[in-house]
Write an enzyme that holds these catalytic residues in place. Structure first.
Site: not given
Ligand code: CP
Length: 305
Positions: A54-55, A104, A132
């Site tokens: 997602r991020t 990240r 986050h």
């Molecule tokens: N919610 C979230 O950070 O998802 P990802 O780890 O897929 O980016």
């Protein structure tokens, strides 16, 4: 602000301004023609030392929708595998003159450290179990759009709070915005001293989600545990996994959230995750909008602006 390293340090008006900008970005993203030019000529680098669906993809789409050139650094095939340090990697990328780096990393504090070594803007896309911030902002946007407000709501954050940067950023943001925040989980998954975050602590789902407006489930983060997990997965699912029966304890119009990725049948049953009260997919849509808003807000303070 030049960087976005955490929710800590943002005022309530800062948060409200970002959510207002994000509401506009939702409208842009729903149009056939999504391209804007706020970041035309600018370069954004995604630097993810931990996996992400997602991020990373939403920062890429957000950057592109605002006209930036976006480069996704593939850490797994980079010279990090030959032992290059975080700081040397950052200095190398910085020499290519990006305007923004989205990072990240598995260590809490790593993104802040990196921000002191580069001349561009840095956005924290998740550091260890620390923060986050864009997840908390997208959660806040989702809540505000569905409930019309955040102030005065009862919001239960449930499950693996101890390992969750999502929980930490949400506790800071939601209390700042006037919500009544509860954390719910077994003692082994609640960090010591959590009461100091200004939240109510509950060890049973029944008391924790009773009359809640929002039930926010967290992923059980087994990659951050040392193998041993108490209670067992089966016990955890039985006592803390959200199913339709437990959801009856919340308000009749309570809505369910989860940052994703979900462990189906562990912290959440499919019937709830895919049910009419789930906001999980809407959270993903809001993720692109919030990241557009953050990029747009930082654009005013980029080097050479
Ligand atoms: N919610 C979230 O950070 O998802 P990802 O780890 O897929 O980016």
């Amino acid at each position: 602000h030049r960087h976005l390293l955490g929710i800590e340090g943002l005022s309530r008006p800062d948060i409200e301004a970002l959510l207002d900008l994000a509401d506009e970005a939702v409208e842009v993203s729903r149009q056939v023609e999504k391209k804007r030019s706020v970041l035309r000529g600018r370069t954004l680098i995604n630097l993810f030392f931990e996996p992400s669906t997602r991020t990373q993809s939403s920062f890429e789409l957000a950057g592109k929708r605002l006209g930036a050139d976006v480069m996704n650094m593939s850490v797994a095939t980079s010279s990090v595998t030959k032992g290059e340090t975080l700081i040397d990697t950052a200095a190398t990328l910085n020499a290519m003159r990006p305007d923004l780096i989205v990072v990240r990393h598995h260590h809490s504090g790593a993104v802040q450290l990196l921000s002191r070594k580069v001349s561009c803007s840095v956005i924290n896309a998740g550091d260890g179990s620390h923060e986050h911030p864009t997840q908390a902002l997208l959660d806040a946007l989702t809540i505000r759009r569905n409930k019309g407000r955040i102030d005065g709501l009862t919001i239960a954050i449930c499950g693996d709070v101890a390992h969750s940067r999502v929980a930490r950023s949400n506790m800071i943001l939601l209390t700042q915005m006037g919500a009544r925040v509860r954390v719910v989980g077994p003692s082994t998954l609640l960090p010591a001293g959590i009461e100091r975050m200004g939240v109510e602590v509950h060890r049973s789902m029944e008391s924790g989600i009773r009359d809640a407006d929002i039930v926010m489930m967290l992923r059980l983060q087994r990659e951050r545990m040392d193998g041993a997990f108490v209670p067992s997965l089966k016990e955890f699912a039985r006592f803390y996994g959200l199913d339709e029966e437990k959801l009856k304890w919340a308000k009749p119009d309570a809505l369910v959230m989860h940052p994703g990725p979900i462990n189906r049948g562990v912290e959440i049953e499919s019937a709830v995750a895919d049910g009419p009260r789930s906001l999980i997919n809407e959270q993903v849509e809001m993720g692109v909008a919030v990241r557009m808003a953050v990029l747009e807000a930082l654009a005013q303070n980029l080097p050479n602006s």
